[in-house]
Design an enzyme around this catalytic site. Structure first.
Site: not given
Length: 480
Positions: A92, A188-189, A400, A452
């Site tokens: 996020g 991701s994060y 991605d 992603h």
């Protein structure tokens, strides 16, 4: 007393004794048994029949503030007493590992369009491990705090500490898994979350009492935010190389943006505005997938660009890492997940939403509006954990555009590790599944055709990946 009554009582006592045994064969204390049974998910609405056990509920991470994280845990399909334990984290910051990881990527149950039933994911990762999901930090999904000010103090540090507290307390609730090898994965994060949690565990293990020692063996992260400079540089280079932006805009960004600076100039912001405008019409997270049109949802998980004001360089007003709803074969999959997880009968079955939140469950938090600490680079932490001997794999779906394979290659080169096996193909059956390079202490893997969320787009290859990561086996170097 009749023979029948005596036999029934003996059988009942025997069953109770067997139930009190954990997966290692020793007896669990009655209070632990009671906690586990309270969290047992007997069956979800519309759930297909399965034989493995599942649990869900809350673990308190700060009693004085009333902070608690929501988890969902699945025992391995076969031989759970022998399989490792794997924790999955989405990023996020502020997005749910239940909504994405469990329900749309690698969990056992997926939501469906127009149907109240769940479908079984035949590529679920609990074929390889006992699988744990947690919504972190507080304010994400069903996780909550009774102290309003906590929401305004969130950042990388408190997320890592609360996640560590969660694990310590979760293992106290499920002590039968304390002896299992423990791994962390995410995307991701979670390129921040996972290494920072691993570092917290590694440091805490040095002084933790024996009962709170966690058998951390390694971690695996995908399309991971690791270094602001190279992640942004690679994002722009990838977009130009994949015909997303014009030569003129590419040259303008190169001329006006210095991604090594902590704050970008107004000229750079204007150029990046033009760059991000392209991704209003195509899916940044999966370049060649259709977008979800006519979505009925408007939560922050579907807004573009996402949270403002987080980490001044990477999270400019256009740069948030909130995931849009495009997801593999069905770009509107996240809509179905939000419908399902907001059903009162589903929440009751999951022992969720016990505080009766004033807002609906969403993939990404609407309540988190700021992020107080996020280092520009996680590479010092990665170097420390490489030196500590942890197993580290980084993987990248190569379609991605948000944290593209180009960015990750730049980032790993920045680590300066020696190459022990150079760029080589790996196979899934008779097809090249991607490429891999082995460094001294780290393995990098690409996954062909994945966006992603690699497990959503290439589920069989993703399961193959984790099945090789956990026992530290090399991926197939030839067709089979």
């Amino acid at each position: 007393m009749s023979f029948f009554t005596l036999s029934w009582k003996i059988s009942a006592l025997l069953l109770l004794f067997i139930f009190s045994l954990n997966t290692s064969g020793f007896e669990l204390p009655h209070d632990v048994l009671a906690q586990q049974e309270a969290d047992r998910v007997v069956r979800l609405p519309g759930q297909p029949e399965v034989k493995f056990k599942q649990y869900a509920g809350y673990v308190t991470v700060n009693a004085s503030h009333g902070r608690a994280l929501f988890y969902w845990f699945f025992e391995a399909i076969d031989d759970p007493e022998e399989k490792p334990l794997l924790l999955w984290l989405n990023g996020g910051p502020g997005c749910s590992s239940i909504g994405y990881g469990e329900a749309e990527e690698l969990g056992p149950f997926f939501t469906q369009k127009g149907k109240p039933e769940l479908k079984f994911n035949r590529h679920t990762w609990n074929k390889a491990a006992n699988l744990l999901f947690v919504e972190s930090p507080v304010g994400v999904g069903f996780s909550y705090t009774n102290t309003t000010s906590d929401i305004h103090e969130l950042g990388d540090s408190i997320t890592a500490q609360d996640s560590y507290s969660f694990l310590v307390n979760w293992f106290r609730r499920f002590p039968q898994f304390k002896s299992h090898d423990f791994y962390i994965s995410g995307e991701s994060y979670a390129g921040h979350y996972v290494p920072q949690l691993a570092e917290t565990i590694y440091d805490s293990n040095k002084k933790a009492p024996k009962n709170d020692y966690i058998k951390l063996k390694g971690f695996m992260i995908g399309n991971a935010l690791l270094d602001d400079e190279t992640d942004q540089k690679g994002m722009i280079d990838y977009a130009w190389d994949h015909a997303v932006i014009s030569d003129g805009l590419y040259r303008e960004i190169k001329r006006k943006c210095n991604f090594s600076e902590s704050h970008l100039s107004d000229e750079c912001d204007n150029a990046m505005d033009k760059y991000y405008s392209v991704y209003r019409i195509i899916d940044m997270y999966s370049l060649y997938s259709p977008r979800c049109v006519n979505s009925n949802f408007s939560s922050s998980s579907r807004k573009f660009p996402g949270i403002q004001g987080i980490a001044p360089q990477l999270f400019s007003k256009f740069g948030g890492l909130h995931r849009k709803p495009a997801a593999g074969y069905d770009p509107c999959l996240s809509d179905y997940t939000e419908i399902y997880l907001n059903r009162p009968d589903v929440q009751e079955a999951l022992h969720a939403n016990v505080t009766k939140m004033s807002y609906p469950w969403t993939h990404c938090s609407d309540t988190i509006q700021s992020w107080n600490d996020a280092p520009a680079s996680i590479l010092p932490t990665v170097r420390k954990l490489v030196a500590a001997g942890l197993r580290i794999w980084v993987y990248s779906g190569d379609t991605d555009g948000r944290i593209p394979v180009t960015a990750t290659r730049y980032t790993l080169n920045k680590l300066g590790l020696n190459v022990t096996q150079d760029w080589s193909p790996w196979y899934s059956k008779d097809q090249v599944a991607g490429w891999t390079i082995e460094y001294d202490g780290l393995t990098f893997v690409t996954v062909r055709g994945a966006g992603h969320q690699v497990p959503t787009f290439k589920p069989r290859k993703a399961l193959q990946l984790v099945r090789h990561f956990l026992p530290n086996r090399k991926l197939p170097a030839a067709a089979y």
